[in-house]
Enzyme design. Structure first.
Site, PDB file in Angstrom:
ATOM      1  N   GLY A  83       0.826  -1.200   0.000  1.00 35.81           N
ATOM      2  CA  GLY A  83       0.000   0.000   0.000  1.00 35.81           C
ATOM      3  C   GLY A  83       0.856   1.244   0.000  1.00 35.81           C
TER       4      GLY A  83
ATOM      5  N   LYS B 278       6.910  -0.456   6.939  1.00 41.43           N
ATOM      6  CA  LYS B 278       6.384   0.865   6.608  1.00 41.43           C
ATOM      7  C   LYS B 278       7.560   1.816   6.433  1.00 41.43           C
ATOM      8  CE  LYS B 278       3.253   4.388   8.493  1.00 41.43           C
ATOM      9  NZ  LYS B 278       2.307   4.682   9.589  1.00 41.43           N
TER      10      LYS B 278
ATOM     11  N   ASP C 197      -9.421   7.189  15.914  1.00 36.73           N
ATOM     12  CA  ASP C 197      -9.792   7.109  14.498  1.00 36.73           C
ATOM     13  C   ASP C 197     -10.245   5.700  14.146  1.00 36.73           C
ATOM     14  OD1 ASP C 197     -10.237   8.098  11.936  1.00 36.73           O
ATOM     15  OD2 ASP C 197      -8.234   7.594  11.246  1.00 36.73           O
TER      16      ASP C 197
END
Length: 428
Positions: A26, A48, A142
């Site tokens: 991603g 990441k 969130d």
């Protein structure tokens, strides 16, 4: 950058010596996520990659907060952060647990079936994670389906909370707010952020800050959707949507909720309690009769699954458009000699309306300023709607300009309308 805490030390080495990189999983506002294999034992992880060279000081602090928080959390239903490498100045590689089973809503849509029993399984796991977090006074802030991933594609895989970019330690409010105070005490949670349909009312209204209970509200919205296929609060106008949330009124019409048990409905109501002091806690929810009992394994009605599928399809399409618009806005502004100040990375939210504003500002050679809240969405209500009532009952007129007609006569005058809304997505 300082170490995340006393236990986590930044590794000043090239992560590629320990891990072999694979495909890209991603890409978001803050960098790429790659599949990688640990050379020592062949275990697959997610890496990441974050380059902070062009970040503002605020963005760097947000990143530091994320790794501090994530490293502290070690729970089977929270994605793990194993190590953080800094191979070059301000370039980081976060070695994280791989969650390859897909997002919560995608998994349900791919299976084509869902039951109250399965919703119960998901809630038990996620509320367990929240109870663990909240005991440490950490609020996620969130929570939404995009931030709930499955560990693997196996049938009984564990769901996991992800994306802790907004997570923060919550300071107790009651003891620290002077009588008559009009602003939050130092250290209180006060930033207005989140995703529109999942945001708790106190985030929109509180003058004295808010607590970890905002996560319970968001999880209550997710449970509501799992049980019926659409949102409890909806309006295509942002202000009206927030007005509905602040009012805290929602319905459970028998046409779509007749298959849902009374205990499940009761838990939803307790989680969507508008007063945060009266709202059920994660620990209390785990002891609720619905989570302690046996839920129905009967497959949900076709209308519910269809509504859910439509919502998820539109959500995915809007996310792709938002990501493309944001990237284009930043590239355009930089190409004109700016610093990429479309400000879309300010809170790492990929939202359709925000992207359009940023793109428009870039076209006019103007700097884009964030709205007061870090979320917005602009999906037309005609694209996805609640299932039609059985028997073809008509919709009563709704009050308020631009409001959708409510599905049931009892909703008349409530400009909340009846259509579900696909919210914005965040990809970290």
């Amino acid at each position: 950058m300082a170490p995340a805490n006393g236990d986590l030390q930044l590794l000043k080495a090239d992560y590629r010596e320990a891990y072999k990189l694979g495909k890209t999983l991603g890409q978001g506002a803050f960098g790429k996520v790659k599949l990688a294999t640990r050379r020592s034992d062949g275990i697959e992880v997610a890496v990441k990659l974050v380059n902070t060279n062009e970040w503002s000081e605020r963005e760097r602090k947000q990143f530091e907060n994320e790794i501090r928080t994530l490293y502290e959390l070690q729970h089977p239903n929270i994605v793990r952060l194993f190590d953080v490498y800094e191979s070059e100045p301000r370039q980081y590689a976060m070695i994280m647990e791989l969650a390859s089973g897909g997002e919560l809503f995608d998994r349900i849509q791919q299976r084509g079936s869902f039951s109250e029993q399965e919703a119960q399984f998901v809630m038990r796991k996620l509320l367990s994670a929240l109870a663990y977090m909240h005991k440490k006074d950490i609020a996620h802030r969130d929570l939404k389906p995009e931030n709930i991933m499955y560990a693997t594609g196996e049938e009984n895989s564990e769901p996991k909370l992800t994306d802790f970019g907004f997570a923060k330690k919550a300071q107790p409010i009651e003891e620290d707010v002077p009588a008559g105070a009009t602003s939050p005490p130092p250290g209180a949670l006060k930033t207005r952020l989140g995703s529109p349909n999942y945001v708790a009312p106190e985030i929109l209204t509180s003058k004295t800050g808010y607590s970890t209970s905002v996560d319970i509200w968001s999880m209550g919205v997710i449970l509501y959707i799992l049980l019926c296929g659409y949102f409890p609060f909806y309006h295509e106008n942002e202000r009206e949507l927030y007005r509905q949330i602040k009012a805290g009124k929602f319905d459970m019409p028998v046409e779509e909720w007749g298959h849902v048990s009374d205990n499940a409905k009761d838990l939803v109501r307790k989680m969507l309690q508008i007063n945060p002091k009266k709202r059920i806690t994660a620990h209390q929810a785990l002891r609720h009769p619905w989570l302690r009992g046996e839920a129905s394994s009967e497959i949900m009605p076709e209308e519910t699954l269809k509504a859910f599928s439509d919502m998820n399809r539109i959500r995915k399409r809007s996310f792709k458009g938002a990501a493309q618009a944001i990237a284009a806005a930043v590239r355009t502004e930089k190409a004109r000699g700016g610093e990429g100040k479309a400000e879309v990375g300010d809170v790492a939210v990929l939202a359709i309306q925000k992207a359009r504003r940023a793109a428009a500002a870039a076209e006019e050679d103007k700097e884009y300023t964030n709205a007061s809240m870090a979320f917005a969405d602009e999906i037309t209500s005609d694209e996805v709607r609640r299932p039609e009532p059985k028997g073809g009952a008509g919709r009563a007129a709704a009050g308020g300009a631009g409001a959708k007609k409510p599905m049931h006569p009892a909703q008349a005058g409530n400009s909340g309308g009846g259509s579900p809304m696909c919210t914005s997505c965040a990809l970290m």
